[in-house]
Design a protein around this motif. Sequence first.
Motif, PDB file in Angstrom:
ATOM      1  N   MET A   1       0.766  -1.135  -0.211  1.00  0.00           N
ATOM      2  CA  MET A   1      -0.111   0.118  -0.040  1.00  0.00           C
ATOM      3  C   MET A   1       0.798   1.380  -0.097  1.00  0.00           C
ATOM      4  SD  MET A   1      -3.272   0.520   2.535  1.00  0.00           S
ATOM      5  CE  MET A   1      -4.815   0.414   1.731  1.00  0.00           C
ATOM      6  N   ASN A   2       0.404   2.406  -0.581  1.00  0.00           N
ATOM      7  CA  ASN A   2       1.138   3.499  -0.877  1.00  0.00           C
ATOM      8  C   ASN A   2       1.188   4.253   0.583  1.00  0.00           C
ATOM      9  OD1 ASN A   2       1.975   6.231  -1.380  1.00  0.00           O
ATOM     10  ND2 ASN A   2       1.168   6.108  -3.383  1.00  0.00           N
ATOM     11  N   ARG A   3       2.620   4.762   1.086  1.00  0.00           N
ATOM     12  CA  ARG A   3       2.458   5.488   2.002  1.00  0.00           C
ATOM     13  C   ARG A   3       1.545   6.746   2.189  1.00  0.00           C
ATOM     14  NH1 ARG A   3       8.405   7.476   4.407  1.00  0.00           N
ATOM     15  NH2 ARG A   3       7.306   8.984   5.947  1.00  0.00           N
ATOM     16  N   GLY A   4       0.934   7.215   0.851  1.00  0.00           N
ATOM     17  CA  GLY A   4       0.205   8.344   1.092  1.00  0.00           C
ATOM     18  C   GLY A   4      -1.252   8.015   1.561  1.00  0.00           C
ATOM     19  N   TYR A   5      -1.601   6.762   1.355  1.00  0.00           N
ATOM     20  CA  TYR A   5      -2.944   6.385   2.079  1.00  0.00           C
ATOM     21  C   TYR A   5      -2.749   6.093   3.473  1.00  0.00           C
ATOM     22  CZ  TYR A   5      -3.917   4.765  -2.901  1.00  0.00           C
ATOM     23  OH  TYR A   5      -4.327   4.589  -4.066  1.00  0.00           O
ATOM     24  N   PHE A   6      -1.700   5.586   3.918  1.00  0.00           N
ATOM     25  CA  PHE A   6      -1.585   5.603   5.482  1.00  0.00           C
ATOM     26  C   PHE A   6      -1.610   7.095   6.181  1.00  0.00           C
ATOM     27  CE2 PHE A   6       0.532   1.578   4.558  1.00  0.00           C
ATOM     28  CZ  PHE A   6      -0.316   0.578   4.946  1.00  0.00           C
ATOM     29  N   ASN A   7      -1.071   7.967   5.480  1.00  0.00           N
ATOM     30  CA  ASN A   7      -0.870   9.227   5.766  1.00  0.00           C
ATOM     31  C   ASN A   7      -2.322   9.718   5.948  1.00  0.00           C
ATOM     32  OD1 ASN A   7       0.253  11.825   6.568  1.00  0.00           O
ATOM     33  ND2 ASN A   7       0.058  12.721   4.598  1.00  0.00           N
ATOM     34  N   VAL A   8      -3.051   9.682   4.930  1.00  0.00           N
ATOM     35  CA  VAL A   8      -4.503  10.108   4.854  1.00  0.00           C
ATOM     36  C   VAL A   8      -5.224   9.410   6.019  1.00  0.00           C
ATOM     37  CG1 VAL A   8      -6.657  10.047   3.430  1.00  0.00           C
ATOM     38  CG2 VAL A   8      -4.509  10.693   2.497  1.00  0.00           C
ATOM     39  N   LEU A   9      -5.151   8.101   6.202  1.00  0.00           N
ATOM     40  CA  LEU A   9      -5.807   7.390   6.998  1.00  0.00           C
ATOM     41  C   LEU A   9      -5.408   8.084   8.637  1.00  0.00           C
ATOM     42  CD1 LEU A   9      -5.802   3.956   5.831  1.00  0.00           C
ATOM     43  CD2 LEU A   9      -7.765   5.211   5.765  1.00  0.00           C
ATOM     44  N   SER A  10      -4.269   8.196   8.684  1.00  0.00           N
ATOM     45  CA  SER A  10      -3.940   8.768  10.124  1.00  0.00           C
ATOM     46  C   SER A  10      -4.442  10.110  10.329  1.00  0.00           C
ATOM     47  CB  SER A  10      -2.468   8.640  10.310  1.00  0.00           C
ATOM     48  OG  SER A  10      -1.797   9.561   9.348  1.00  0.00           O
ATOM     49  N   LEU A  11      -4.508  10.835   9.222  1.00  0.00           N
ATOM     50  CA  LEU A  11      -5.144  12.241   9.278  1.00  0.00           C
ATOM     51  C   LEU A  11      -6.555  12.312   9.705  1.00  0.00           C
ATOM     52  CD1 LEU A  11      -3.412  14.224   6.643  1.00  0.00           C
ATOM     53  CD2 LEU A  11      -2.883  14.482   8.984  1.00  0.00           C
ATOM     54  N   LEU A  12      -7.157  11.202   9.102  1.00  0.00           N
ATOM     55  CA  LEU A  12      -8.722  11.127   9.321  1.00  0.00           C
ATOM     56  C   LEU A  12      -9.054  10.520  10.601  1.00  0.00           C
ATOM     57  CD1 LEU A  12      -9.877   9.562   5.875  1.00  0.00           C
ATOM     58  CD2 LEU A  12     -10.520  11.874   7.064  1.00  0.00           C
ATOM     59  N   LEU A  13      -7.997   9.494  11.340  1.00  0.00           N
ATOM     60  CA  LEU A  13      -8.320   9.257  12.538  1.00  0.00           C
ATOM     61  C   LEU A  13      -7.910  10.204  13.486  1.00  0.00           C
ATOM     62  CD1 LEU A  13      -6.565   5.553  12.094  1.00  0.00           C
ATOM     63  CD2 LEU A  13      -9.025   6.079  12.464  1.00  0.00           C
ATOM     64  N   ARG A  14      -6.875  11.102  13.188  1.00  0.00           N
ATOM     65  CA  ARG A  14      -6.799  12.135  14.305  1.00  0.00           C
ATOM     66  C   ARG A  14      -7.993  13.184  14.219  1.00  0.00           C
ATOM     67  NH1 ARG A  14      -1.719  15.852  13.256  1.00  0.00           N
ATOM     68  NH2 ARG A  14      -2.470  15.340  11.315  1.00  0.00           N
ATOM     69  N   GLU A  15      -8.669  13.265  13.289  1.00  0.00           N
ATOM     70  CA  GLU A  15      -9.965  14.252  13.227  1.00  0.00           C
ATOM     71  C   GLU A  15     -11.234  13.268  13.836  1.00  0.00           C
ATOM     72  OE1 GLU A  15      -9.923  17.350  12.639  1.00  0.00           O
ATOM     73  OE2 GLU A  15      -7.699  16.993  12.377  1.00  0.00           O
ATOM     74  N   GLU A  16     -11.193  12.120  14.021  1.00  0.00           N
ATOM     75  CA  GLU A  16     -12.394  11.461  14.732  1.00  0.00           C
ATOM     76  C   GLU A  16     -13.080  11.990  15.824  1.00  0.00           C
ATOM     77  OE1 GLU A  16     -15.031   9.014  16.415  1.00  0.00           O
ATOM     78  OE2 GLU A  16     -13.135   9.388  17.051  1.00  0.00           O
ATOM     79  N   PRO A  17     -12.190  12.368  16.936  1.00  0.00           N
ATOM     80  CA  PRO A  17     -12.782  12.969  18.210  1.00  0.00           C
ATOM     81  C   PRO A  17     -13.640  14.297  17.925  1.00  0.00           C
ATOM     82  CG  PRO A  17     -10.677  12.277  18.631  1.00  0.00           C
ATOM     83  CD  PRO A  17     -10.748  11.923  17.353  1.00  0.00           C
ATOM     84  N   ALA A  18     -13.077  15.093  17.180  1.00  0.00           N
ATOM     85  CA  ALA A  18     -13.748  16.389  16.926  1.00  0.00           C
ATOM     86  C   ALA A  18     -14.807  15.967  16.138  1.00  0.00           C
ATOM     87  CB  ALA A  18     -12.975  17.446  16.049  1.00  0.00           C
ATOM     88  N   GLN A  19     -15.017  15.007  15.132  1.00  0.00           N
ATOM     89  CA  GLN A  19     -16.106  14.858  14.309  1.00  0.00           C
ATOM     90  C   GLN A  19     -17.253  14.129  15.311  1.00  0.00           C
ATOM     91  OE1 GLN A  19     -14.426  12.120  11.483  1.00  0.00           O
ATOM     92  NE2 GLN A  19     -13.695  13.910  10.020  1.00  0.00           N
ATOM     93  N   ALA A  20     -16.940  13.325  16.126  1.00  0.00           N
ATOM     94  CA  ALA A  20     -17.710  12.824  17.112  1.00  0.00           C
ATOM     95  C   ALA A  20     -18.489  13.931  17.880  1.00  0.00           C
ATOM     96  CB  ALA A  20     -17.180  11.382  18.150  1.00  0.00           C
ATOM     97  N   ALA A  21     -17.631  14.674  18.363  1.00  0.00           N
ATOM     98  CA  ALA A  21     -18.199  15.775  19.375  1.00  0.00           C
ATOM     99  C   ALA A  21     -19.341  16.696  18.406  1.00  0.00           C
ATOM    100  CB  ALA A  21     -16.981  16.816  19.797  1.00  0.00           C
ATOM    101  N   LEU A  22     -18.826  17.043  16.976  1.00  0.00           N
ATOM    102  CA  LEU A  22     -19.977  17.854  16.299  1.00  0.00           C
ATOM    103  C   LEU A  22     -21.040  17.078  16.010  1.00  0.00           C
ATOM    104  CD1 LEU A  22     -20.332  20.078  14.421  1.00  0.00           C
ATOM    105  CD2 LEU A  22     -19.061  18.961  12.587  1.00  0.00           C
ATOM    106  N   LEU A  23     -20.821  15.764  15.796  1.00  0.00           N
ATOM    107  CA  LEU A  23     -21.967  14.820  15.698  1.00  0.00           C
ATOM    108  C   LEU A  23     -22.963  14.915  16.925  1.00  0.00           C
ATOM    109  CD1 LEU A  23     -23.737  12.948  13.800  1.00  0.00           C
ATOM    110  CD2 LEU A  23     -22.523  11.150  14.764  1.00  0.00           C
ATOM    111  N   ASP A  24     -22.324  14.769  17.905  1.00  0.00           N
ATOM    112  CA  ASP A  24     -23.056  14.887  19.332  1.00  0.00           C
ATOM    113  C   ASP A  24     -23.740  16.289  19.319  1.00  0.00           C
ATOM    114  OD1 ASP A  24     -22.437  12.357  20.050  1.00  0.00           O
ATOM    115  OD2 ASP A  24     -20.951  13.090  21.305  1.00  0.00           O
TER     116      ASP A  24
END
Length: 66
Positions: A1-24
Amino acid sequence: MNRGYFNVLSLLLREEPAQAALLDDVCEGPLITVTDLTTEGVLPVPSESAKPLKAASDAGAALFDL
């Protein structure tokens, strides 16, 4: 798998708490009812404003012709 994909996934995972708070916040907020929309003149939608979406013939163009 391309390193860029892992970078995108890690950036998305980092935003998950903020996204969960916004959804709440959205889920706990007030709801817009059909009555609210009717009172404000949004509903009913005029028949001349309601038209079906058509698929674009060119794959490179917009997804739908509006």
